[in-house]
Design a protein around this motif. Structure first.
Motif, PDB file in Angstrom:
ATOM      1  N   ARG A   1      -6.622  10.990  11.295  1.00  0.00           N
ATOM      2  CA  ARG A   1      -6.687   9.894  12.262  1.00  0.00           C
ATOM      3  C   ARG A   1      -6.143   8.597  11.696  1.00  0.00           C
ATOM      4  NH1 ARG A   1     -12.954  10.258  13.426  1.00  0.00           N
ATOM      5  NH2 ARG A   1     -12.809  10.251  11.139  1.00  0.00           N
ATOM      6  N   ILE A   2      -5.898   8.560  10.386  1.00  0.00           N
ATOM      7  CA  ILE A   2      -5.293   7.368   9.781  1.00  0.00           C
ATOM      8  C   ILE A   2      -3.822   7.332  10.170  1.00  0.00           C
ATOM      9  CG2 ILE A   2      -4.720   6.202   7.621  1.00  0.00           C
ATOM     10  CD1 ILE A   2      -7.167   7.478   6.381  1.00  0.00           C
ATOM     11  N   ARG A   3      -3.407   6.249  10.783  1.00  0.00           N
ATOM     12  CA  ARG A   3      -2.053   6.166  11.334  1.00  0.00           C
ATOM     13  C   ARG A   3      -1.002   6.434  10.267  1.00  0.00           C
ATOM     14  NH1 ARG A   3       1.723   1.980  12.215  1.00  0.00           N
ATOM     15  NH2 ARG A   3       2.943   2.241  14.126  1.00  0.00           N
ATOM     16  N   HIS A   4      -1.075   5.748   9.147  1.00  0.00           N
ATOM     17  CA  HIS A   4      -0.149   5.955   8.039  1.00  0.00           C
ATOM     18  C   HIS A   4      -0.936   6.053   6.738  1.00  0.00           C
ATOM     19  CE1 HIS A   4       3.481   3.977  10.288  1.00  0.00           C
ATOM     20  NE2 HIS A   4       3.321   5.251  10.600  1.00  0.00           N
ATOM     21  N   SER A   5      -1.004   7.234   6.184  1.00  0.00           N
ATOM     22  CA  SER A   5      -1.547   7.443   4.845  1.00  0.00           C
ATOM     23  C   SER A   5      -0.486   8.175   4.037  1.00  0.00           C
ATOM     24  CB  SER A   5      -2.837   8.263   4.903  1.00  0.00           C
ATOM     25  OG  SER A   5      -2.554   9.604   5.312  1.00  0.00           O
ATOM     26  N   PHE A   6      -0.768   8.455   2.781  1.00  0.00           N
ATOM     27  CA  PHE A   6       0.175   9.210   1.951  1.00  0.00           C
ATOM     28  C   PHE A   6       0.498  10.543   2.596  1.00  0.00           C
ATOM     29  CE2 PHE A   6       0.975  12.425  -1.284  1.00  0.00           C
ATOM     30  CZ  PHE A   6       1.991  11.848  -2.022  1.00  0.00           C
ATOM     31  N   TRP A   7      -0.534  11.217   3.130  1.00  0.00           N
ATOM     32  CA  TRP A   7      -0.344  12.563   3.667  1.00  0.00           C
ATOM     33  C   TRP A   7       0.330  12.546   5.036  1.00  0.00           C
ATOM     34  CZ3 TRP A   7      -0.686  15.565  -0.205  1.00  0.00           C
ATOM     35  CH2 TRP A   7      -1.616  15.332  -1.208  1.00  0.00           C
ATOM     36  N   THR A   8      -0.080  11.625   5.889  1.00  0.00           N
ATOM     37  CA  THR A   8       0.551  11.590   7.216  1.00  0.00           C
ATOM     38  C   THR A   8       2.033  11.261   7.106  1.00  0.00           C
ATOM     39  OG1 THR A   8      -0.104   9.272   7.513  1.00  0.00           O
ATOM     40  CG2 THR A   8      -1.566  10.948   8.409  1.00  0.00           C
ATOM     41  N   VAL A   9       2.384  10.358   6.187  1.00  0.00           N
ATOM     42  CA  VAL A   9       3.790   9.970   6.065  1.00  0.00           C
ATOM     43  C   VAL A   9       4.608  11.079   5.405  1.00  0.00           C
ATOM     44  CG1 VAL A   9       5.403   8.327   5.034  1.00  0.00           C
ATOM     45  CG2 VAL A   9       3.253   7.505   6.022  1.00  0.00           C
ATOM     46  N   ILE A  10       4.117  11.616   4.301  1.00  0.00           N
ATOM     47  CA  ILE A  10       4.884  12.648   3.588  1.00  0.00           C
ATOM     48  C   ILE A  10       5.019  13.911   4.444  1.00  0.00           C
ATOM     49  CG2 ILE A  10       4.930  14.196   1.597  1.00  0.00           C
ATOM     50  CD1 ILE A  10       5.674  11.358   0.920  1.00  0.00           C
ATOM     51  N   VAL A  11       3.911  14.412   4.940  1.00  0.00           N
ATOM     52  CA  VAL A  11       3.946  15.653   5.730  1.00  0.00           C
ATOM     53  C   VAL A  11       4.602  15.415   7.083  1.00  0.00           C
ATOM     54  CG1 VAL A  11       2.559  17.455   6.831  1.00  0.00           C
ATOM     55  CG2 VAL A  11       1.917  16.576   4.570  1.00  0.00           C
TER      56      VAL A  11
ATOM     57  N   GLU B   1       0.851  -1.186   0.000  1.00  0.00           N
ATOM     58  CA  GLU B   1       0.000   0.000   0.000  1.00  0.00           C
ATOM     59  C   GLU B   1       0.888   1.237   0.000  1.00  0.00           C
ATOM     60  OE1 GLU B   1      -3.842   1.632   2.522  1.00  0.00           O
ATOM     61  OE2 GLU B   1      -2.226   0.620   3.593  1.00  0.00           O
ATOM     62  N   PHE B   2       0.709   2.081  -1.041  1.00  0.00           N
ATOM     63  CA  PHE B   2       1.532   3.283  -1.147  1.00  0.00           C
ATOM     64  C   PHE B   2       0.698   4.557  -1.311  1.00  0.00           C
ATOM     65  CE2 PHE B   2       4.317  -0.083  -2.854  1.00  0.00           C
ATOM     66  CZ  PHE B   2       5.370   0.034  -1.965  1.00  0.00           C
ATOM     67  N   LEU B   3      -0.490   4.454  -1.878  1.00  0.00           N
ATOM     68  CA  LEU B   3      -1.239   5.653  -2.242  1.00  0.00           C
ATOM     69  C   LEU B   3      -2.597   5.700  -1.559  1.00  0.00           C
ATOM     70  CD1 LEU B   3      -0.375   5.890  -6.033  1.00  0.00           C
ATOM     71  CD2 LEU B   3       0.563   7.235  -4.155  1.00  0.00           C
ATOM     72  N   ASN B   4      -2.582   5.531  -0.254  1.00  0.00           N
ATOM     73  CA  ASN B   4      -3.785   5.791   0.523  1.00  0.00           C
ATOM     74  C   ASN B   4      -3.858   7.298   0.740  1.00  0.00           C
ATOM     75  OD1 ASN B   4      -5.840   6.077   2.359  1.00  0.00           O
ATOM     76  ND2 ASN B   4      -5.033   4.623   3.856  1.00  0.00           N
ATOM     77  N   VAL B   5      -4.598   7.984  -0.115  1.00  0.00           N
ATOM     78  CA  VAL B   5      -4.605   9.451  -0.118  1.00  0.00           C
ATOM     79  C   VAL B   5      -5.756  10.024   0.701  1.00  0.00           C
ATOM     80  CG1 VAL B   5      -3.410   9.653  -2.316  1.00  0.00           C
ATOM     81  CG2 VAL B   5      -5.901   9.435  -2.297  1.00  0.00           C
ATOM     82  N   ASN B   6      -6.369   9.213   1.527  1.00  0.00           N
ATOM     83  CA  ASN B   6      -7.413   9.717   2.424  1.00  0.00           C
ATOM     84  C   ASN B   6      -6.801  10.770   3.352  1.00  0.00           C
ATOM     85  OD1 ASN B   6      -9.403  10.110   4.399  1.00  0.00           O
ATOM     86  ND2 ASN B   6     -10.090   7.986   4.295  1.00  0.00           N
ATOM     87  N   PRO B   7      -7.323  12.005   3.346  1.00  0.00           N
ATOM     88  CA  PRO B   7      -6.708  13.082   4.152  1.00  0.00           C
ATOM     89  C   PRO B   7      -7.038  13.018   5.640  1.00  0.00           C
ATOM     90  CG  PRO B   7      -8.622  13.919   2.991  1.00  0.00           C
ATOM     91  CD  PRO B   7      -8.455  12.499   2.540  1.00  0.00           C
ATOM     92  N   ASP B   8      -7.820  12.055   6.075  1.00  0.00           N
ATOM     93  CA  ASP B   8      -8.203  11.945   7.484  1.00  0.00           C
ATOM     94  C   ASP B   8      -6.955  11.852   8.359  1.00  0.00           C
ATOM     95  OD1 ASP B   8      -9.224  11.368   9.972  1.00  0.00           O
ATOM     96  OD2 ASP B   8     -10.637   9.848   9.272  1.00  0.00           O
TER      97      ASP B   8
END
Length: 572
Positions: free
Chosen positions: A242-252, A233-240
């Motif tokens: 509360r998601i432990r690891h998504s594209f945005w939480t990891v990058i930002v 899984e690499f592109l979970n782009v859900n901006p929530d």
């Protein structure tokens, strides 16, 4: 049946004399480097030699030192467990290593190097006030001691899994070795030991990869198994958030975390300050980024190999291990336990990662305490020779304090999330305060202090709330599919209802650093406005970033011209 499973696992995995020999040799070389620089190579007679190495370290050794200092045992054990438990989304943190280099090199490091300071917290004394300096250096001491305890606890767990050593005894061994060579040889011993330990870590990881490929299949099979289990899984782009690891939480989150660790912590900047020029420091950062990408990539791959090996029976469910951080040591003993010396090399690699981080941390703590707390806070300014002795004593003292905190860290859970949470909060707030000083010339001392406190308190509140909820069992991250076809009884854990937990406590731990950073900036500017903005013309332009320094200088000249014109008009 559970006890029998666990007992059989421990019986199968034991160290041989060859493993102890390899392990002891690595520790002996690390201590030998400290003895060499402490007793023969210059003897580190002054505080400048002990803490800064006379600013003549080459970028090759600095690059290796930075790589190992930030890799630590947490990456070896935590990253592999992350891939095994939750999948590949976290691997996007590799992108943050690429972003970190230009931002550090051009936005923050030149200002530090231009001032020629030993402790980065001296900057706050010149830019704001001595109280700001004491606040930030004190927070750094707390952050570093907690982080070093986490870093030591991880390999202590590894050693317990493969040798049966007591965790406390293993932690005491790590701190003893670190105190010996860091307090004797200073920053030179730390950097050169890091270079040696870098080779051990890479050798240990390559050993695991090669042996795993021989027994558990090639990359195609491993990738397919991971894909079918939902781990790719690499592109979970859900901006929530509360998601432990998504594209945005990891990058930002990871980008802010690594920026803070490289731009706003004494242990990192101090090593970069030992380079003879900005160019050498930048090259060291580039090598560090490349080294971390290589090591992290290997650990991520090993985590998928581990899943391939344990896909039918999860070691946690079968009670073969007590915590996820013990998965990698168990795997190594299962695939390499029959090969004399290889388990010893692996444990030596994990210990090397811990030694490098702890040694650099102890040296940085000594530098900050001597320069910021003793000199800045109590106006105690010893001679260079006496300063060297005090620095060595401080390294030893902080080693003892770090060991004492092991008993607290043992209650905090997985090492990867705990370490990133601790560093993210404190380093994020520090990065915000440095940014206020370098890029917002109107920010005053009150804004800097209040902004830092509020920024840190906000992220600390979220972190403590999440940790309490996790320890109580109300907030547990659900793992990916794991095997339950074991030869003993397994009990599947109950999945709690996350709706019972306050949403703020469910925010990804990777966001603690950007939250601390942004709150510090916003509150700092608001409070500065309420209490009266700083006049840019009253500042030394060298304290500002070179990107805005020219504009501020022109502003000062315009004010000076206006003042002269007004004086001339009054004369006539």
């Amino acid at each position: 049946m559970d006890e029998e499973c666990s007992a059989n696992s421990l019986e199968r995995h034991k160290f041989g004399w060859e493993d102890y020999l390899v392990f002891a040799a690595v520790l002996a070389v690390s201590m030998g480097i400290g003895v060499f620089y402490g007793c023969f190579k210059g003897k580190q007679k002054t505080a400048s030699e002990f803490l800064m190495g006379n600013r003549q370290m080459n970028f090759w050794t600095l690059g290796a030192s930075l790589t190992v200092g930030f890799t630590s045992a947490i990456a070896l054990l935590g990253n592999t467990a992350e891939m095994y438990n939750f999948g590949t989304q976290y691997s996007l943190t590799l992108i943050s290593f690429l972003i970190m280099v230009p931002v550090t090199s051009f936005l923050y490091l030149p200002t530090f190097r231009g001032l020629g300071i030993t402790s980065i917290y001296e900057y706050f004394d010149r830019r704001f006030c001595n109280k700001t300096r004491l606040l930030m250096s004190s927070l750094f001491v707390v952050q570093s001691l907690l982080y070093l305890s986490v870093v030591v606890y991880a390999p202590a767990l590894a050693l317990r899994q493969v040798t049966g050593f007591n965790v406390i005894a293993a932690a005491a061994l790590i701190f003893t070795v670190c105190v010996i060579y860091s307090s004797l040889g200073g920053i030179k011993a730390v950097v050169w030991s890091d270079t040696f330990q870098f080779t051990i870590i890479v050798a240990a990881l390559l050993m695991v990869v090669i042996r795993g490929a021989m027994l558990d299949g090639g990359p195609a099979e491993i990738w397919q198994d991971a894909y079918e289990s939902g781990r790719i899984e690499f592109l979970n782009v859900n901006p929530d958030p509360r998601i432990r690891h998504s594209f945005w939480t990891v990058i930002v989150g990871s980008t802010f975390y690594w920026l803070a660790m490289n731009c706003a912590t004494q242990s990192s900047v101090q090593r970069l300050m030992t380079a003879p020029s900005n160019k050498h420091a930048t090259w060291a950062l580039c090598l560090s980024s490349l080294g971390m990408i290589v090591i992290y990539s290997i650990t991520f791959y090993v985590g998928l190999v581990m899943y391939n090996h344990f896909q039918h029976c999860d070691p946690l469910l079968s009670k073969q291990v007590e915590a996820t951080d013990q998965l990698l040591p168990l795997y190594v003993m299962e695939v390499a336990g029959s090969l004399p010396g290889l388990p010893g090399l692996f444990v030596a690699g994990v210990f090397s990662a811990a030694l490098s981080t702890v040694a650099s941390g102890l040296n940085a703590l000594a530098a900050s305490t001597l320069r910021d707390i003793l000199a800045g806070g109590f106006n105690y300014k010893p001679t260079d020779a006496k300063g060297a002795l005090i620095s060595k004593g401080l390294s030893a003292l902080y080693g003892l304090l770090g060991f004492a905190l092991i008993f607290l860290v043992m209650q905090l859970g997985g090492v990867l999330q705990v370490a990133i949470s601790l560093n993210g909060m404190l380093a994020g707030a520090a990065l915000g305060t440095f940014t206020l000083g370098m890029y917002i010339p109107w920010c005053n001392r009150t804004g800097a202090i209040v902004g830092t406190i509020v920024g840190l308190a906000t992220s600390l509140w979220l972190c403590i709330g999440a940790q309490v909820a996790a320890l109580s069992g109300r907030l547990v991250q659900e793992r990916k599919i794991v095997g339950t076809d074991c030869n003993c009884t397994v009990i599947l854990p109950e999945i709690p209802n996350p709706d019972e937990v306050f949403d703020g406590y469910r925010i990804s731990y990777l966001y603690y650093s950007p939250i601390a950073f942004l709150v510090t900036i916003v509150i700092g500017v608001i409070v500065s406005g309420i209490t009266g903005f700083q006049k840019p013309e009253s500042l030394d332009p060298e304290l500002l970033s070179s990107l805005i320094r020219g504009r501020v200088k022109r502003h000062i000249k315009e004010i000076q011209l206006e003042t002269c014109t007004e004086i001339d008009d009054q004369k006539y």
